[in-house]
Design an enzyme around this catalytic site. Structure first.
Site, PDB file in Angstrom:
ATOM      1  N   HIS A  10       4.201 -11.650   4.985  1.00 14.00           N
ATOM      2  CA  HIS A  10       3.311 -11.931   6.119  1.00 14.00           C
ATOM      3  C   HIS A  10       2.278 -12.953   5.635  1.00 14.00           C
ATOM      4  O   HIS A  10       1.196 -12.583   5.171  1.00 14.00           O
ATOM      5  CB  HIS A  10       2.629 -10.653   6.590  1.00 14.00           C
ATOM      6  CG  HIS A  10       1.833 -10.807   7.843  1.00 14.00           C
ATOM      7  ND1 HIS A  10       1.672  -9.790   8.760  1.00 14.00           N
ATOM      8  CD2 HIS A  10       1.143 -11.863   8.351  1.00 14.00           C
ATOM      9  CE1 HIS A  10       0.905 -10.214   9.762  1.00 14.00           C
ATOM     10  NE2 HIS A  10       0.572 -11.472   9.527  1.00 14.00           N
ATOM     11  N   GLU A  33       6.768 -12.210   8.943  1.00 17.28           N
ATOM     12  CA  GLU A  33       5.881 -11.702   9.988  1.00 17.28           C
ATOM     13  C   GLU A  33       4.732 -12.680  10.207  1.00 17.28           C
ATOM     14  O   GLU A  33       4.350 -13.419   9.303  1.00 17.28           O
ATOM     15  CB  GLU A  33       5.288 -10.355   9.568  1.00 17.28           C
ATOM     16  CG  GLU A  33       6.280  -9.256   9.326  1.00 17.28           C
ATOM     17  CD  GLU A  33       5.598  -7.977   8.873  1.00 17.28           C
ATOM     18  OE1 GLU A  33       6.257  -6.917   8.924  1.00 17.28           O
ATOM     19  OE2 GLU A  33       4.421  -8.020   8.468  1.00 17.28           O
ATOM     20  N   HIS A  41       4.637   0.316   9.299  1.00 16.18           N
ATOM     21  CA  HIS A  41       3.195   0.526   9.121  1.00 16.18           C
ATOM     22  C   HIS A  41       2.917   1.967   8.727  1.00 16.18           C
ATOM     23  O   HIS A  41       3.187   2.894   9.481  1.00 16.18           O
ATOM     24  CB  HIS A  41       2.364   0.171  10.361  1.00 16.18           C
ATOM     25  CG  HIS A  41       0.950  -0.201  10.000  1.00 16.18           C
ATOM     26  ND1 HIS A  41       0.575  -1.481   9.683  1.00 16.18           N
ATOM     27  CD2 HIS A  41      -0.161   0.548   9.850  1.00 16.18           C
ATOM     28  CE1 HIS A  41      -0.713  -1.513   9.377  1.00 16.18           C
ATOM     29  NE2 HIS A  41      -1.176  -0.294   9.463  1.00 16.18           N
TER      30      HIS A  41
END
EC number: 2.6.99.2
Length: 237
Positions: free
Chosen positions: A43, A70, A190
């Site tokens: 990310h 991401e 997550h």
């Protein structure tokens, strides 16, 4: 069978804290693959506080499993997707200064933005996953916009799991059902860890992929990276 994608952001955070190239982000990614990971996730944020643009470029020709990038779909992110053409692009609604992802897209409110972004990414031959809260209408919204998959935001599940796992899993099972009916693939991520992962995977047989970084890297401090990846794979399978 649910695939494990290892998010290596925390490896880059550790490297950046000292400077130099220790630990080596590319080597770690390749080691994760060698130890059994079925994907690598990064990310790259605008401030490059962990994964840097240069890391993404260095990884693009080295990762042999699925490369998942991401990010918030601003001009910088879209440039990365065009240049790298990863296996998967996961769209998240993070503000530039967000510490970590903390909510999914409102696929109804942001439909116009997402529809154009999704279409552009698909034109590059890249699978598109949209990060959403476990709400059926958000899943349905992603399907209408042309996404290939949704990634369910699992922090609420991880929090509630410690109190009542049967209640915690309910919105995820329902969202998974809606995703399957809409023809969407299903990811999750997550705050997943060795405590709550197995129950999630057992409860949602249609789960295609989980992306795990923070907890996995923390566990690796105690168990070693190879052994930790095997423990997570065992929890999934």
């Amino acid at each position: 069978m649910t695939r494990l994608s290892v998010n290596i952001n925390k490896i880059a955070t550790l490297r950046n804290a000292r400077g130099g190239n220790n630990p080596d982000v590319v080597k770690t990614a390749l080691d994760c693959e060698r130890f059994g990971a079925e994907g690598i996730t990064v990310h790259p944020r605008p401030d490059e506080r962990h994964i840097r643009y240069a890391d993404v470029m260095a990884l693009k020709d080295k990762v042999t499993t699925e490369f998942n990038i991401e990010g918030y779909p601003d001009a910088r992110y879209m440039k990365i997707i065009r240049e790298v053409k990863p296996g998967q692009a996961t769209l998240v609604p993070d503000a530039p200064d967000a510490i970590t992802s903390n909510a999914g897209w409102d696929t109804l409110k942001h439909a116009a933005l997402l529809k154009d972004i999704i279409a552009e990414i698909k034109s590059h031959g890249v699978r598109v996953s949209v990060f959403v809260d476990p709400q059926p209408r958000m899943v349905e919204g992603a399907a209408r916009l042309g996404a290939h998959r949704v990634e369910l935001y699992t922090e609420p599940y991880a929090h509630e799991y410690k109190v009542n796992r049967d209640i915690a899993i309910k919105p995820y099972v329902e969202s998974a059902r809606v995703a399957k009916e809409a023809g969407l693939g299903l990811n999750a991520g997550h705050d997943l860890d060795l405590e709550n992962l197995r129950f999630l995977a057992q409860s949602i047989p249609s789960l295609d992929e989980v992306s795990i970084g923070h907890a996995l890297i923390c566990d690796a401090l105690y168990y070693g990276l190879e052994n930790t990846i095997q423990l997570y794979l065992k929890a999934l399978k």
